[in-house]
Design a protein around this motif. Structure first.
Motif, PDB file in Angstrom:
ATOM      1  N   GLN A 116       5.977   2.150   4.002  1.00 35.78           N
ATOM      2  CA  GLN A 116       5.592   0.783   4.298  1.00 35.78           C
ATOM      3  C   GLN A 116       4.094   0.686   4.563  1.00 35.78           C
ATOM      4  N   THR A 117       3.556   1.646   5.280  1.00 37.96           N
ATOM      5  CA  THR A 117       2.127   1.657   5.585  1.00 37.96           C
ATOM      6  C   THR A 117       1.304   1.802   4.309  1.00 37.96           C
ATOM      7  N   ARG A 118       1.739   2.689   3.420  1.00 41.46           N
ATOM      8  CA  ARG A 118       1.035   2.898   2.155  1.00 41.46           C
ATOM      9  C   ARG A 118       1.079   1.634   1.301  1.00 41.46           C
ATOM     10  N   GLU A 140       8.610   4.476   7.361  1.00 46.39           N
ATOM     11  CA  GLU A 140       7.406   3.864   7.915  1.00 46.39           C
ATOM     12  C   GLU A 140       6.165   4.238   7.117  1.00 46.39           C
TER      13      GLU A 140
END
Length: 446
Positions: free
Chosen positions: A54-56, A51
């Motif tokens: 993915q956020t980065r 996660e």
């Protein structure tokens, strides 16, 4: 590529010769098929990234989208807002200049593609490079751009970007910190100074202020050169040409894509970013010109240079890597000199002197001769041009074009295969071709 040592006395200036090793390109097989899934890899199965990753990736992708939009919409404030507040002031100043330098460049596209899976290991980067950021990241990033009036299809170039997180926000921190790791940012003309674009019916001339007289000559010859190539080359191509006129040796090397490129010996070179022979798609085709070399050319020699280089652009989709250099360069020279009225003795003085003193060549020019310099290089180009003239005069221009498309369409093949292809087009093998060429040269001395 145009070698300055290749001086034709009838011109009084260097004449363009494009060396195959000067081309910056990648050939793609172009099967159009994805690799088949292997054992334990069902079709469509994707392993989810953590996660945090993915956020980065989403945050940096959004950053790049905002940066690209700011460039396209000419919003300098929004563009500079994508830079790390703690970035090196020199980098920030360079980015400010970059934005200003692109002001007069008509961009049909400017966007970025993020490749998180191509991230570098940057644990060894020193702290003075990464700064006091909470996190740094070096994913793969490609710039995708197209010049309106010159590019039919956008081209793509790798950028060595280092990103930094300050708090919960990501920024672009540097475009050269990854040089030491082997990932360099591609530099375009706009990295070297303000850019001016002069448009014609068949392309553009991209230059810097101060080169207006040379640009005027180039723009005046561009369209007629494209038409001249089209009169002989039958295969469909874009008929759009981008001429780049750099200001310095460093800029020319950057635009060609070779740090050891012999700029002092070159007047012009044709380059491409990507070639897919199967689909006949070529991106990033450019003719890079030497600013000092261009000023030295007479109008007649400039015309030869442009027609030679544009021939390489027109034929590139039909030219497979590894094709015999004598064919590629001889054909381009033939188109360059076509209808010029230049005789063999005037255009190939070194060759004709060799024929007179030592007799005609005993074999076709070898590829290695085109990677040499000085008299050997000049002789190789003169031999290749005379070979193309021989075929055109003895068998017709249509046969010369068919010979090019046949041999250049297969790339590197064995001597036996080459003989077979020659028989298909000319009805003779290499030995008979050389023998006929020798007789042609001997008759030209009379």
């Amino acid at each position: 590529m145009t070698n300055r040592g290749s001086v034709r006395t009838w011109l009084g200036a260097a004449v363009a010769v494009v060396l195959l090793f000067g081309l910056t390109l990648v050939s793609i097989p172009g099967t159009g098929q994805a690799p088949a899934p292997g054992p334990g890899q069902p079709l469509g199965a994707v392993s989810p990234a953590p996660e945090a990753d993915q956020t980065r990736a989403a945050a940096v992708s959004d950053l790049l989208d905002r940066r690209a939009r700011a460039m396209r919409e000419r919003d300098e404030q929004a563009f500079l807002a994508t830079l790390d507040p703690d970035a090196d002031p020199e980098f920030v100043a360079a980015q400010r200049r970059l934005f200003a330098n692109l002001a007069k460049v008509p961009l049909a596209e400017w966007s970025y593609r993020l490749n998180p899976d191509d991230a570098l290991d940057i644990t060894d980067l020193p702290e003075e490079v990464t700064g006091a950021a909470a996190e740094v990241w070096a994913p793969g990033v490609d710039l995708r751009y197209a010049l309106r009036g010159g590019d039919v299809t956008p081209t793509q170039r790798a950028m060595g970007y280092l990103f930094a997180r300050q708090g919960d926000r990501w920024y672009l921190h540097s475009d050269n910190a990854l040089d030491r790791l082997g990932r360099r940012t591609w530099r375009g003309p706009w990295d070297f100074g303000p850019c001016l674009v002069t448009a014609t019916a068949h392309g553009i001339v991209l230059s810097h202020p101060g080169n207006e007289p040379t640009v005027k000559r180039l723009a005046g010859e561009l369209d007629s050169s494209v038409r001249a190539v089209g009169e002989l080359w039958p295969t469909r191509w874009s008929e759009r040409v981008v001429l780049l006129l750099p200001d310095s040796p460093a800029e020319m090397r950057a635009l060609v894509g070779a740090r050891d490129f012999p700029v002092d010996a070159v007047v012009a070179v044709a380059v491409a970013d990507r070639v897919d022979n199967a689909s006949r798609e070529v991106t990033g085709q450019r003719v890079v010109l030497s600013p000092t070399g261009m000023r030295a050319l007479s109008l007649s020699s400039l015309r030869v240079v442009l027609r030679h280089e544009i021939t390489h652009l027109a034929a590139r989709a039909d030219t497979v890597d590894g094709s015999p250099t004598w064919l590629l360069e001889g054909f381009a020279d033939y188109v360059g000199y076509r209808d010029s009225g230049v005789t063999l003795a005037e255009g190939a003085p070194d060759l004709m002197k060799r024929v007179r003193d030592e007799g005609p060549p005993r074999s076709l020019p070898e590829d290695h001769a085109f990677r040499s310099s000085g008299p050997e290089l000049d002789l190789a180009y003169q031999e290749s041009w005379s070979l193309a003239r021989f075929v055109a005069e003895e068998y017709g221009e249509d046969t010369l074009v068919r010979l090019y498309r046949t041999l250049a369409g297969v790339g590197a093949v064995s001597a036996r295969a080459t003989d077979s292809l020659l028989r298909q087009v000319l009805g003779m093998d290499r030995a008979a071709l050389v023998e006929g060429w020798q007789g042609y040269l001997a008759e030209s001395l009379e």
